[in-house]
Design a protein around this motif. Structure first.
Motif, PDB file in Angstrom:
ATOM      1  N   PHE A 271       0.879  -1.334   0.024  1.00  0.00           N
ATOM      2  CA  PHE A 271       0.094   0.088   0.128  1.00  0.00           C
ATOM      3  C   PHE A 271       0.864   1.121  -0.005  1.00  0.00           C
ATOM      4  CE2 PHE A 271      -2.111  -3.491   2.230  1.00  0.00           C
ATOM      5  CZ  PHE A 271      -3.254  -3.524   1.812  1.00  0.00           C
ATOM      6  N   LEU A 272       0.528   2.282  -0.442  1.00  0.00           N
ATOM      7  CA  LEU A 272       1.068   3.462  -0.596  1.00  0.00           C
ATOM      8  C   LEU A 272      -0.032   4.524  -1.041  1.00  0.00           C
ATOM      9  CD1 LEU A 272       3.870   5.214  -0.152  1.00  0.00           C
ATOM     10  CD2 LEU A 272       4.171   4.874  -2.645  1.00  0.00           C
ATOM     11  N   ASP A 273      -0.339   5.361  -0.033  1.00  0.00           N
ATOM     12  CA  ASP A 273      -1.194   6.707  -0.291  1.00  0.00           C
ATOM     13  C   ASP A 273      -0.871   7.698   0.833  1.00  0.00           C
ATOM     14  OD1 ASP A 273      -2.458   5.786   1.998  1.00  0.00           O
ATOM     15  OD2 ASP A 273      -4.116   4.739   1.057  1.00  0.00           O
ATOM     16  N   GLY A 274      -1.480   8.668   1.029  1.00  0.00           N
ATOM     17  CA  GLY A 274      -1.498   9.648   1.950  1.00  0.00           C
ATOM     18  C   GLY A 274      -1.357   9.388   3.337  1.00  0.00           C
ATOM     19  N   ARG A 275      -1.957   8.020   3.777  1.00  0.00           N
ATOM     20  CA  ARG A 275      -1.549   7.709   4.864  1.00  0.00           C
ATOM     21  C   ARG A 275      -0.347   6.771   5.200  1.00  0.00           C
ATOM     22  NH1 ARG A 275      -6.741   3.693   4.786  1.00  0.00           N
ATOM     23  NH2 ARG A 275      -6.001   3.773   2.724  1.00  0.00           N
ATOM     24  N   GLY A 276       0.476   6.762   4.035  1.00  0.00           N
ATOM     25  CA  GLY A 276       1.917   6.129   4.463  1.00  0.00           C
ATOM     26  C   GLY A 276       1.773   4.799   3.756  1.00  0.00           C
ATOM     27  N   PRO A 277       3.266   4.264   3.750  1.00  0.00           N
ATOM     28  CA  PRO A 277       3.415   2.855   3.030  1.00  0.00           C
ATOM     29  C   PRO A 277       2.819   1.761   4.049  1.00  0.00           C
ATOM     30  CG  PRO A 277       5.417   3.487   4.093  1.00  0.00           C
ATOM     31  CD  PRO A 277       4.314   4.733   4.121  1.00  0.00           C
ATOM     32  N   GLY A 278       2.226   0.778   3.458  1.00  0.00           N
ATOM     33  CA  GLY A 278       1.785  -0.279   4.253  1.00  0.00           C
ATOM     34  C   GLY A 278       2.254  -1.684   3.719  1.00  0.00           C
ATOM     35  N   PHE A 279       2.031  -2.782   4.656  1.00  0.00           N
ATOM     36  CA  PHE A 279       2.400  -4.018   4.373  1.00  0.00           C
ATOM     37  C   PHE A 279       1.588  -4.855   5.184  1.00  0.00           C
ATOM     38  CE2 PHE A 279       4.897  -2.672   8.045  1.00  0.00           C
ATOM     39  CZ  PHE A 279       4.759  -3.718   9.071  1.00  0.00           C
ATOM     40  N   VAL A 280       1.468  -6.059   4.706  1.00  0.00           N
ATOM     41  CA  VAL A 280       0.663  -7.414   5.312  1.00  0.00           C
ATOM     42  C   VAL A 280       1.658  -8.267   5.988  1.00  0.00           C
ATOM     43  CG1 VAL A 280      -1.061  -7.202   3.745  1.00  0.00           C
ATOM     44  CG2 VAL A 280       0.638  -8.832   3.421  1.00  0.00           C
ATOM     45  N   THR A 281       1.218  -9.008   7.107  1.00  0.00           N
ATOM     46  CA  THR A 281       1.864  -9.806   8.075  1.00  0.00           C
ATOM     47  C   THR A 281       1.029 -10.417   8.822  1.00  0.00           C
ATOM     48  OG1 THR A 281       3.633 -10.100   9.358  1.00  0.00           O
ATOM     49  CG2 THR A 281       2.156  -7.991  10.051  1.00  0.00           C
ATOM     50  N   GLY A 282       1.371 -11.460   9.395  1.00  0.00           N
ATOM     51  CA  GLY A 282       0.621 -12.467  10.526  1.00  0.00           C
ATOM     52  C   GLY A 282       0.746 -11.418  11.819  1.00  0.00           C
ATOM     53  N   LEU A 283      -0.234 -11.209  12.524  1.00  0.00           N
ATOM     54  CA  LEU A 283      -0.575 -10.474  13.699  1.00  0.00           C
ATOM     55  C   LEU A 283       0.211 -10.991  14.817  1.00  0.00           C
ATOM     56  CD1 LEU A 283      -3.936  -9.015  12.968  1.00  0.00           C
ATOM     57  CD2 LEU A 283      -1.905  -7.885  12.432  1.00  0.00           C
ATOM     58  N   THR A 284       0.526 -12.373  14.901  1.00  0.00           N
ATOM     59  CA  THR A 284       1.140 -12.808  15.909  1.00  0.00           C
ATOM     60  C   THR A 284       2.637 -13.054  15.553  1.00  0.00           C
ATOM     61  OG1 THR A 284       0.677 -15.105  15.018  1.00  0.00           O
ATOM     62  CG2 THR A 284      -0.796 -14.299  16.770  1.00  0.00           C
ATOM     63  N   SER A 285       3.057 -12.419  14.616  1.00  0.00           N
ATOM     64  CA  SER A 285       4.584 -12.420  14.049  1.00  0.00           C
ATOM     65  C   SER A 285       5.269 -11.649  15.147  1.00  0.00           C
ATOM     66  CB  SER A 285       4.670 -11.786  12.703  1.00  0.00           C
ATOM     67  OG  SER A 285       4.403 -10.490  12.731  1.00  0.00           O
ATOM     68  N   ALA A 286       6.683 -11.766  15.028  1.00  0.00           N
ATOM     69  CA  ALA A 286       7.652 -11.046  15.787  1.00  0.00           C
ATOM     70  C   ALA A 286       7.479  -9.395  15.627  1.00  0.00           C
ATOM     71  CB  ALA A 286       9.049 -11.434  15.699  1.00  0.00           C
TER      72      ALA A 286
ATOM     73  N   LEU B   8       0.787  12.250   3.741  1.00  0.00           N
ATOM     74  CA  LEU B   8       1.822  12.501   2.777  1.00  0.00           C
ATOM     75  C   LEU B   8       1.574  13.124   1.441  1.00  0.00           C
ATOM     76  CD1 LEU B   8       3.676   8.854   2.892  1.00  0.00           C
ATOM     77  CD2 LEU B   8       4.152  10.929   4.271  1.00  0.00           C
ATOM     78  N   ASP B   9       0.135  13.403   1.102  1.00  0.00           N
ATOM     79  CA  ASP B   9      -0.146  13.942   0.071  1.00  0.00           C
ATOM     80  C   ASP B   9      -0.511  15.574   0.245  1.00  0.00           C
ATOM     81  OD1 ASP B   9      -2.424  13.398   1.789  1.00  0.00           O
ATOM     82  OD2 ASP B   9      -3.671  12.499   0.020  1.00  0.00           O
ATOM     83  N   GLU B  10      -0.236  16.113   1.565  1.00  0.00           N
ATOM     84  CA  GLU B  10      -0.308  17.225   1.881  1.00  0.00           C
ATOM     85  C   GLU B  10       1.043  18.124   2.110  1.00  0.00           C
ATOM     86  OE1 GLU B  10      -4.137  17.880   4.604  1.00  0.00           O
ATOM     87  OE2 GLU B  10      -3.614  15.651   4.733  1.00  0.00           O
ATOM     88  N   ALA B  11       1.060  19.143   1.285  1.00  0.00           N
ATOM     89  CA  ALA B  11       2.731  19.860   1.027  1.00  0.00           C
ATOM     90  C   ALA B  11       2.568  20.662   2.478  1.00  0.00           C
ATOM     91  CB  ALA B  11       2.612  20.817  -0.072  1.00  0.00           C
ATOM     92  N   ARG B  12       1.598  21.389   3.088  1.00  0.00           N
ATOM     93  CA  ARG B  12       1.338  22.139   4.100  1.00  0.00           C
ATOM     94  C   ARG B  12       2.030  21.332   5.473  1.00  0.00           C
ATOM     95  NH1 ARG B  12      -2.283  20.986   7.741  1.00  0.00           N
ATOM     96  NH2 ARG B  12      -3.834  19.716   7.579  1.00  0.00           N
ATOM     97  N   ALA B  13       2.093  19.828   5.490  1.00  0.00           N
ATOM     98  CA  ALA B  13       2.181  19.148   6.408  1.00  0.00           C
ATOM     99  C   ALA B  13       3.972  18.935   6.721  1.00  0.00           C
ATOM    100  CB  ALA B  13       1.531  17.963   6.483  1.00  0.00           C
ATOM    101  N   TRP B  14       4.810  19.243   5.597  1.00  0.00           N
ATOM    102  CA  TRP B  14       6.191  19.015   5.458  1.00  0.00           C
ATOM    103  C   TRP B  14       7.124  20.005   5.442  1.00  0.00           C
ATOM    104  CZ3 TRP B  14       6.460  14.032   6.969  1.00  0.00           C
ATOM    105  CH2 TRP B  14       5.243  13.198   6.841  1.00  0.00           C
ATOM    106  N   ALA B  15       8.055  20.123   5.975  1.00  0.00           N
ATOM    107  CA  ALA B  15       9.368  21.222   5.416  1.00  0.00           C
ATOM    108  C   ALA B  15      10.510  20.177   4.960  1.00  0.00           C
ATOM    109  CB  ALA B  15       9.688  21.996   6.684  1.00  0.00           C
ATOM    110  N   VAL B  16      11.001  20.974   3.981  1.00  0.00           N
ATOM    111  CA  VAL B  16      12.114  20.145   3.532  1.00  0.00           C
ATOM    112  C   VAL B  16      13.625  20.772   4.275  1.00  0.00           C
ATOM    113  CG1 VAL B  16      13.513  19.467   1.506  1.00  0.00           C
ATOM    114  CG2 VAL B  16      11.046  19.378   1.388  1.00  0.00           C
ATOM    115  N   HIS B  17      14.321  19.770   4.529  1.00  0.00           N
ATOM    116  CA  HIS B  17      15.911  20.390   4.757  1.00  0.00           C
ATOM    117  C   HIS B  17      17.124  19.163   4.325  1.00  0.00           C
ATOM    118  CE1 HIS B  17      15.027  17.794   8.157  1.00  0.00           C
ATOM    119  NE2 HIS B  17      16.233  17.402   8.254  1.00  0.00           N
ATOM    120  N   ARG B  18      18.060  19.607   4.087  1.00  0.00           N
ATOM    121  CA  ARG B  18      19.138  18.665   3.704  1.00  0.00           C
ATOM    122  C   ARG B  18      20.065  18.033   4.753  1.00  0.00           C
ATOM    123  NH1 ARG B  18      22.214  17.781  -1.061  1.00  0.00           N
ATOM    124  NH2 ARG B  18      20.695  18.916  -2.303  1.00  0.00           N
TER     125      ARG B  18
END
Length: 235
Positions: free
Chosen positions: A79-94, A222-232
């Motif tokens: 998954f990748l959208d404004g809420r962030g990257p996502g993945f699937v897994t077993g919920l009893t995994s480490a 992640l899709d809202e510019a106002r929420a982020w500032a960029v630095h190096r």
């Protein structure tokens, strides 16, 4: 280690000068989501054309257990959208147990042939059950059976025991060609990274790499510019 040993290590060390184009502030997209998607699209195109990015969505996921010991493993970003990257897994995994303990998570996408990587840091948020079900039914039948057969992260006596478990569930839920022929296990789900920062790494010559960071300054996706500032950052 003797001087001769050190010299031998130095002679055999593999050194590669990174020939990437880097990235400059004026090339960045307005939002982290758009920028990550640009790089992901480039990685997928590279794989289609040259075949040297075999899993563009392979993502390393780092967590910490209750003793403070770090842990890292590779999953596929599903998954990748404004809420962030996502993945699937077993919920009893480490990884799930460690996320439940601390709530924090870090992840990275790395594309060596492009001299690029993306780092995500933040808190883990469970996937909605509807998202889990929709993704589960899209998986091949064999992958759905594996979700039942594997008690993820637990010990197993042998490969034969694992394959026997697979065979039992394959018999229980035969392949009918329907997306509903294998039910979703109750202990199968996934997580998103609710990011506090997203760092872009671009390798350059002489180890003077580019590191540009979208750092959170207020609420927003992640899709809202106002929420982020960029630095190096220095390499």
């Amino acid at each position: 280690m003797t001087a001769n040993d050190r010299d031998a290590v130095h002679r055999t060390a593999r050194r590669t000068d990174y020939l990437g184009d880097g990235i400059a502030e004026d090339e960045l997209a307005a939002t982290p989501l758009e920028q990550v998607q640009r790089w992901l699209d480039a990685a997928e195109t590279r794989q289609a054309e040259r075949g040297d990015v075999p899993e563009p969505t392979a993502m390393s996921v780092a967590t910490v257990d209750r003793t403070g010991m770090p842990n890292v493993r590779t999953v596929l970003m599903r998954f990748l959208d404004g809420r962030g990257p996502g993945f699937v897994t077993g919920l009893t995994s480490a990884k799930a147990a460690e996320i439940e303990t601390t709530g924090t998570i870090a992840a990275s996408l790395t594309w060596p042939s492009l001299y690029r990587a993306v780092r995500f840091r933040g808190h883990a948020v469970p996937l909605d059950r509807d998202e889990v079900v929709d993704y589960f039914v899209s998986r091949p039948w064999g992958s759905r059976i594996s979700a039942w057969a594997s008690d993820q992260s637990r010990g197993v006596a042998s490969r034969a025991a694992l394959e026997a478990a697979y065979a039992r569930f394959a018999e229980r839920y035969p392949d009918t060609g329907s997306p509903d022929d294998v039910p979703v296990p109750d202990d199968w789900g996934g997580w998103r990274v609710a990011c506090r920062e997203v760092e872009l790494w671009a390798g350059r010559r002489n180890r003077l790499h580019d590191r540009l960071v979208y750092a959170r300054v207020t609420s927003g996706g992640l899709d809202e510019a106002r929420a982020w500032a960029v630095h190096r950052r220095q390499p």
